[in-house]
Scaffold this active site. Structure first.
Site, PDB file in Angstrom:
ATOM      1  N   VAL A   1       0.879  -1.327   0.197  1.00  0.00           N
ATOM      2  CA  VAL A   1      -0.045  -0.017   0.045  1.00  0.00           C
ATOM      3  C   VAL A   1       0.891   1.109  -0.080  1.00  0.00           C
ATOM      4  O   VAL A   1       1.920   0.991   0.314  1.00  0.00           O
ATOM      5  CB  VAL A   1      -0.816   0.142   1.106  1.00  0.00           C
ATOM      6  CG1 VAL A   1      -2.031  -0.720   1.044  1.00  0.00           C
ATOM      7  CG2 VAL A   1      -0.135  -0.257   2.553  1.00  0.00           C
ATOM      8  N   GLY A   2       0.452   2.383  -0.454  1.00  0.00           N
ATOM      9  CA  GLY A   2       0.835   3.742  -0.032  1.00  0.00           C
ATOM     10  C   GLY A   2       1.537   4.262  -1.529  1.00  0.00           C
ATOM     11  O   GLY A   2       1.405   3.714  -2.640  1.00  0.00           O
ATOM     12  N   ASN A   3       2.166   5.312  -1.528  1.00  0.00           N
ATOM     13  CA  ASN A   3       2.690   6.016  -2.609  1.00  0.00           C
ATOM     14  C   ASN A   3       3.757   5.249  -3.511  1.00  0.00           C
ATOM     15  O   ASN A   3       3.806   5.390  -4.582  1.00  0.00           O
ATOM     16  CB  ASN A   3       3.288   7.451  -1.937  1.00  0.00           C
ATOM     17  CG  ASN A   3       2.400   8.160  -1.188  1.00  0.00           C
ATOM     18  OD1 ASN A   3       1.131   7.920  -1.462  1.00  0.00           O
ATOM     19  ND2 ASN A   3       2.928   8.928  -0.177  1.00  0.00           N
TER      20      ASN A   3
ATOM     21  N   GLU B   1      -2.324  -8.181  -2.833  1.00  0.00           N
ATOM     22  CA  GLU B   1      -3.553  -8.380  -1.852  1.00  0.00           C
ATOM     23  C   GLU B   1      -4.357  -7.127  -2.214  1.00  0.00           C
ATOM     24  O   GLU B   1      -5.499  -7.354  -2.383  1.00  0.00           O
ATOM     25  CB  GLU B   1      -3.234  -8.545  -0.352  1.00  0.00           C
ATOM     26  CG  GLU B   1      -2.073  -7.723  -0.022  1.00  0.00           C
ATOM     27  CD  GLU B   1      -1.671  -7.780   1.336  1.00  0.00           C
ATOM     28  OE1 GLU B   1      -2.177  -8.419   2.111  1.00  0.00           O
ATOM     29  OE2 GLU B   1      -0.432  -7.326   1.865  1.00  0.00           O
TER      30      GLU B   1
ATOM     31  N   ASN C   1       0.552   1.058  11.405  1.00  0.00           N
ATOM     32  CA  ASN C   1      -0.720   0.476  10.680  1.00  0.00           C
ATOM     33  C   ASN C   1      -0.780  -1.030  11.308  1.00  0.00           C
ATOM     34  O   ASN C   1      -1.761  -1.647  12.241  1.00  0.00           O
ATOM     35  CB  ASN C   1      -0.842   0.401   9.070  1.00  0.00           C
ATOM     36  CG  ASN C   1      -0.948   1.759   8.540  1.00  0.00           C
ATOM     37  OD1 ASN C   1      -1.412   2.704   9.360  1.00  0.00           O
ATOM     38  ND2 ASN C   1      -0.584   2.087   7.439  1.00  0.00           N
TER      39      ASN C   1
ATOM     40  N   GLY D   1      -0.145  -7.695   5.079  1.00  0.00           N
ATOM     41  CA  GLY D   1       0.312  -8.957   4.352  1.00  0.00           C
ATOM     42  C   GLY D   1       1.585  -9.003   4.090  1.00  0.00           C
ATOM     43  O   GLY D   1       2.172  -9.903   3.256  1.00  0.00           O
TER      44      GLY D   1
ATOM     45  N   LYS E   1       9.850  12.722   8.139  1.00  0.00           N
ATOM     46  CA  LYS E   1       9.865  13.757   8.847  1.00  0.00           C
ATOM     47  C   LYS E   1      10.792  14.844   8.536  1.00  0.00           C
ATOM     48  O   LYS E   1      11.627  15.539   9.425  1.00  0.00           O
ATOM     49  CB  LYS E   1       9.675  13.428  10.441  1.00  0.00           C
ATOM     50  CG  LYS E   1       8.868  12.383  10.873  1.00  0.00           C
ATOM     51  CD  LYS E   1       7.485  12.916  10.856  1.00  0.00           C
ATOM     52  CE  LYS E   1       6.516  11.799  11.334  1.00  0.00           C
ATOM     53  NZ  LYS E   1       5.235  12.036  10.720  1.00  0.00           N
TER      54      LYS E   1
HETATM   55  O1  0RQ Z   1       3.585   9.881   8.580  1.00  0.00           O
HETATM   56  O2  0RQ Z   1       2.167  11.458   7.360  1.00  0.00           O
HETATM   57  O3  0RQ Z   1       2.611  11.793   9.824  1.00  0.00           O
HETATM   58  O4  0RQ Z   1       4.393  12.386   8.055  1.00  0.00           O
HETATM   59  O5  0RQ Z   1       4.768   6.988   8.508  1.00  0.00           O
HETATM   60  O6  0RQ Z   1       4.742   7.048   5.558  1.00  0.00           O
HETATM   61  O7  0RQ Z   1       6.037   7.830   3.745  1.00  0.00           O
HETATM   62  O8  0RQ Z   1       3.508   8.243   3.747  1.00  0.00           O
HETATM   63  O9  0RQ Z   1       4.324   5.997   3.296  1.00  0.00           O
HETATM   64  O10 0RQ Z   1       1.756   5.627   3.068  1.00  0.00           O
HETATM   65  O11 0RQ Z   1       3.393   4.109   2.034  1.00  0.00           O
HETATM   66  O12 0RQ Z   1       3.202   3.962   4.598  1.00  0.00           O
HETATM   67  C1  0RQ Z   1       5.171   1.508   6.320  1.00  0.00           C
HETATM   68  C2  0RQ Z   1       3.160   2.864   7.121  1.00  0.00           C
HETATM   69  C3  0RQ Z   1       4.259   3.375   4.888  1.00  0.00           C
HETATM   70  C4  0RQ Z   1       2.845   1.350   5.172  1.00  0.00           C
HETATM   71  C5  0RQ Z   1       3.844   2.217   5.841  1.00  0.00           C
HETATM   72  C6  0RQ Z   1       5.723   8.212   8.826  1.00  0.00           C
HETATM   73  C7  0RQ Z   1       5.804   8.978   7.577  1.00  0.00           C
HETATM   74  C8  0RQ Z   1       4.351   9.032   7.628  1.00  0.00           C
HETATM   75  C9  0RQ Z   1       3.365   6.900   6.354  1.00  0.00           C
HETATM   76  P1  0RQ Z   1       3.146  11.450   8.156  1.00  0.00           P
HETATM   77  P2  0RQ Z   1       4.640   7.286   4.063  1.00  0.00           P
HETATM   78  P3  0RQ Z   1       3.059   4.952   3.280  1.00  0.00           P
HETATM   79  C10 0RQ Z   1       0.337  -4.791   1.572  1.00  0.00           C
HETATM   80  C11 0RQ Z   1       1.592  -4.744   2.487  1.00  0.00           C
HETATM   81  C12 0RQ Z   1       3.006  -2.151   6.630  1.00  0.00           C
HETATM   82  C13 0RQ Z   1       1.802  -3.117   6.002  1.00  0.00           C
HETATM   83  C14 0RQ Z   1       2.198  -3.487   4.574  1.00  0.00           C
HETATM   84  C15 0RQ Z   1       2.509   0.383   5.914  1.00  0.00           C
HETATM   85  C16 0RQ Z   1       3.808   7.549   7.864  1.00  0.00           C
HETATM   86  O13 0RQ Z   1       3.373   0.902   3.888  1.00  0.00           O
HETATM   87  O14 0RQ Z   1       1.508   0.337   6.828  1.00  0.00           O
HETATM   88  O15 0RQ Z   1       3.385  -3.568   4.294  1.00  0.00           O
HETATM   89  N1  0RQ Z   1       3.264  -1.121   5.914  1.00  0.00           N
HETATM   90  N2  0RQ Z   1       1.339  -4.011   3.735  1.00  0.00           N
HETATM   91  O16 0RQ Z   1       6.447  10.258   8.055  1.00  0.00           O
HETATM   92  C17 0RQ Z   1       8.721   7.218  11.963  1.00  0.00           C
HETATM   93  C18 0RQ Z   1      10.016   6.072  10.650  1.00  0.00           C
HETATM   94  C19 0RQ Z   1       8.989   6.646   9.703  1.00  0.00           C
HETATM   95  C20 0RQ Z   1       7.887   7.118   9.917  1.00  0.00           C
HETATM   96  C21 0RQ Z   1       7.879   6.662   8.062  1.00  0.00           C
HETATM   97  N3  0RQ Z   1      10.974   5.406  10.275  1.00  0.00           N
HETATM   98  N4  0RQ Z   1       9.651   6.558  11.954  1.00  0.00           N
HETATM   99  N5  0RQ Z   1       7.602   7.494  11.207  1.00  0.00           N
HETATM  100  N6  0RQ Z   1       6.957   7.344   8.851  1.00  0.00           N
HETATM  101  N7  0RQ Z   1       8.866   6.014   8.247  1.00  0.00           N
HETATM  102  C22 0RQ Z   1      -1.183  -4.104   2.185  1.00  0.00           C
HETATM  103  C23 0RQ Z   1      -1.596  -4.392   3.653  1.00  0.00           C
HETATM  104  O17 0RQ Z   1      -1.338  -5.363   4.249  1.00  0.00           O
HETATM  105  C24 0RQ Z   1      -2.892  -4.399   3.978  1.00  0.00           C
END
Ligand code: 0RQ
Length: 497
Positions: free
Chosen positions: A262-264, A287, A377, A381, A401
């Protein structure tokens, strides 16, 4: 609708009255796709009324994955959730979990339904399932997700159907409701190609279990697709270049399916594929089928996509509806026990791409917890795929950040994916292929290729100090300094020295 079903039609408020304090609810929905909306919102209001009168009301909420604000958000704000599993992404729910007010079980998504079926987790008493069709003999067809709905429908005593007309019959036929039997009666899962099916496009339930049908016409709340930013584009470009290189070297057969998280960044990789003139048509075994899939379709580069959820903003929904006849043949939505099943992922040779919160210099990955203690989150998966894929990428911007956090750290503060199973890290700084390397070589490569230049010296200093001070030299690891960067962030708001 036949008269026996019409007699079960009630309002969301009336359906909410059927749910009792302490119940276990099994709801449809996976990453904001296909979750119930009207009944959970009404249930939250009911909880607030009861709490105002000094009465207790809390439920356990099991889903496929994250649900929208009308479910997770509303129920969390109403303090109506006692226990939540297996994944969430709602800010209010996340805050309540991190305040210690809600129990949260962060589980591998591919195993959640299995845990419920085998009795390791409690059985839902009521299933609340969003459907596009329900028939008087008990056939239920889902909307934009399969998730764990088949399991919850089978296990629950009572079923509440949210009958959502927003897609009309556009989703007709895209679901495959096959579930493997439980051990010791399991057989090989009949999926050897991305679009293979093993079951029917509906779930058969005992119609007597359906206690309410609530009509809605509300779309999934999903933000519109945005153009990937420069960092995400950079990461996507590097992955495509690496894959082309591996193919040229004869190490990667053409035509293997992709899983994208998921995500950008995940969206950016698919977008890069759609726009690359040399890219062959691709298939997805994933997924969440994210909206970037429509870029592939428009570029005529999608062979087919299998997932457990289809996330569509309002625009994408309209596109899907207008092109339903063609798209129905390109998509399969299956139960997450199958979309995320090790057997199928390994058999198909999936190339997996997931986003990390932080990676350490030895190759471990944290996908889920900030500074070890606060859930973001969940693991989702990601491990279902990273453990079983043919080739796996973990990607992240090198800082978060505004540069205050390095996503490459001496040691992860929470371990989701260990160095034994991670293959390749990619940040906008570069790519590190870790396969076959010993721990020290890994550390040098990750620091050199992936860390932001502002943090390379600190990471190298840690490695040098560890080589000198640690007792064992296989993984030189200075226990006394492993979390200094995180401690600095918590104390000073930045990891920078
Ligand atoms: O926070 O928006 O408050 O600044 O985490 O990060 O860069 O917007 O990235 O939306 O792709 O999410 C890992 C959370 C990334 C997601 C994760 C902060 C960052 C931001 C979100 P702000 P981005 P994304 C298939 C696979 C686990 C589940 C998975 C995820 C916010 O991809 O949930 O992979 N993955 N599933 O600033 C503190 C750090 C940070 C941090 C980023 N090191 N420490 N904050 N952020 N790095 C789908 C499913 O399984 C359902």
């Amino acid at each position: 609708m036949t008269s026996d079903l019409v007699s079960k039609e009630i309002s969301a408020e009336e359906a909410a009255e059927l749910i009792q304090d302490g119940e276990v609810l099994g709801v449809s929905g996976f990453t904001l796709a296909g979750y119930p909306k009207a009944v959970p919102t009404a249930l939250a209001k009911r909880a607030e009324r009861l709490h105002a009168n000094g009465k207790p009301f809390q439920i356990t909420l099991f889903s496929g994955a994250s649900t929208g604000d009308e479910c997770d958000g509303a129920l969390a704000r109403a303090k109506a959730i006692k226990w939540r599993a297996p994944y969430q992404s709602n800010p209010d729910l996340r805050s309540a979990i991190n305040r210690g007010e809600i129990f949260y079980t962060d589980a591998h998504l591919g195993i959640m339904g299995h845990l419920v079926r085998t009795g390791s987790l409690p059985r839902p008493t009521t299933a609340i399932i969003e459907a596009s069709e329900v028939t008087s003999d008990g056939k239920i067809r889902f909307t934009t997700s399969c998730g764990n709905s088949v399991e919850y429908l089978r296990m629950a005593d009572r079923i509440i159907v949210e009958l959502n007309s927003i897609y009309g019959d556009a989703l007709c036929g895209i679901h495959d409701c096959y579930l493997p039997e439980l051990p010791p009666y399991t057989h090989p899962i009949p999926v050897v190609n991305v679009l293979d099916r093993g079951g029917k496009d509906y779930v058969q339930v005992d119609p007597k279990k359906i206690v309410a049908i609530v009509r809605t016409n509300q779309g999934d709340t999903i933000r519109p697709f945005t153009e990937p930013d420069a960092v995400s584009k950079n990461i996507g470009g590097q992955i495509l270049e690496f894959l082309a290189h591996e193919r040229k070297k004869g190490r990667l057969p053409a035509g293997l399916p992709y899983q994208s998280g998921v995500g950008n960044v995940a969206n950016a990789v698919l977008t890069a594929m759609a726009r690359d003139s040399l890219q062959e048509p691709v298939s997805l075994f994933t997924e969440v089928i994210q909206e970037a899939v429509f870029e592939l379709i428009k570029a005529d580069k999608l062979v087919g996509a299998s997932g457990t959820a289809l996330t569509c903003s309002a625009d994408a929904r309209e596109y899907f509806k207008q092109n339903a006849a063609t798209l129905q043949k390109k998509f399969v939505l299956r139960s997450q026990e199958v979309s995320n099943h090790p057997e199928v992922i390994r058999r198909l040779g999936v190339i997996s791409m997931n986003t990390a919160l932080e990676c350490d210099i030895f190759g471990n990955v944290n996908s889920s917890h900030v500074c070890g203690s606060s859930i973001m989150n969940g693991i989702g998966g990601s491990a279902d795929f990273s453990r079983n894929c043919l080739l796996g990428f973990f990607m992240a911007p090198s800082t978060a950040k505004n540069g205050a956090i390095s996503t490459i750290v001496p040691f992860v503060t929470h371990l989701d994916h260990s160095d034994h199973e991670t293959h390749i890290f990619v940040t906008e700084q570069g790519l590190a292929d870790l396969r076959g390397l010993d721990p020290v070589s890994r550390a040098h490569k990750i620091i050199e290729n992936c860390a932001h230049p502002d943090y390379r010296q600190q990471l190298n200093d840690f490695l040098d100090y560890s080589m000198r001070s640690s007792k064992g030299k296989h993984i030189p690891f200075a226990l006394d300094r492993a979390f200094n960067m995180h401690l600095d962030f918590l104390e000073k708001g930045t990891m920078k020295e």
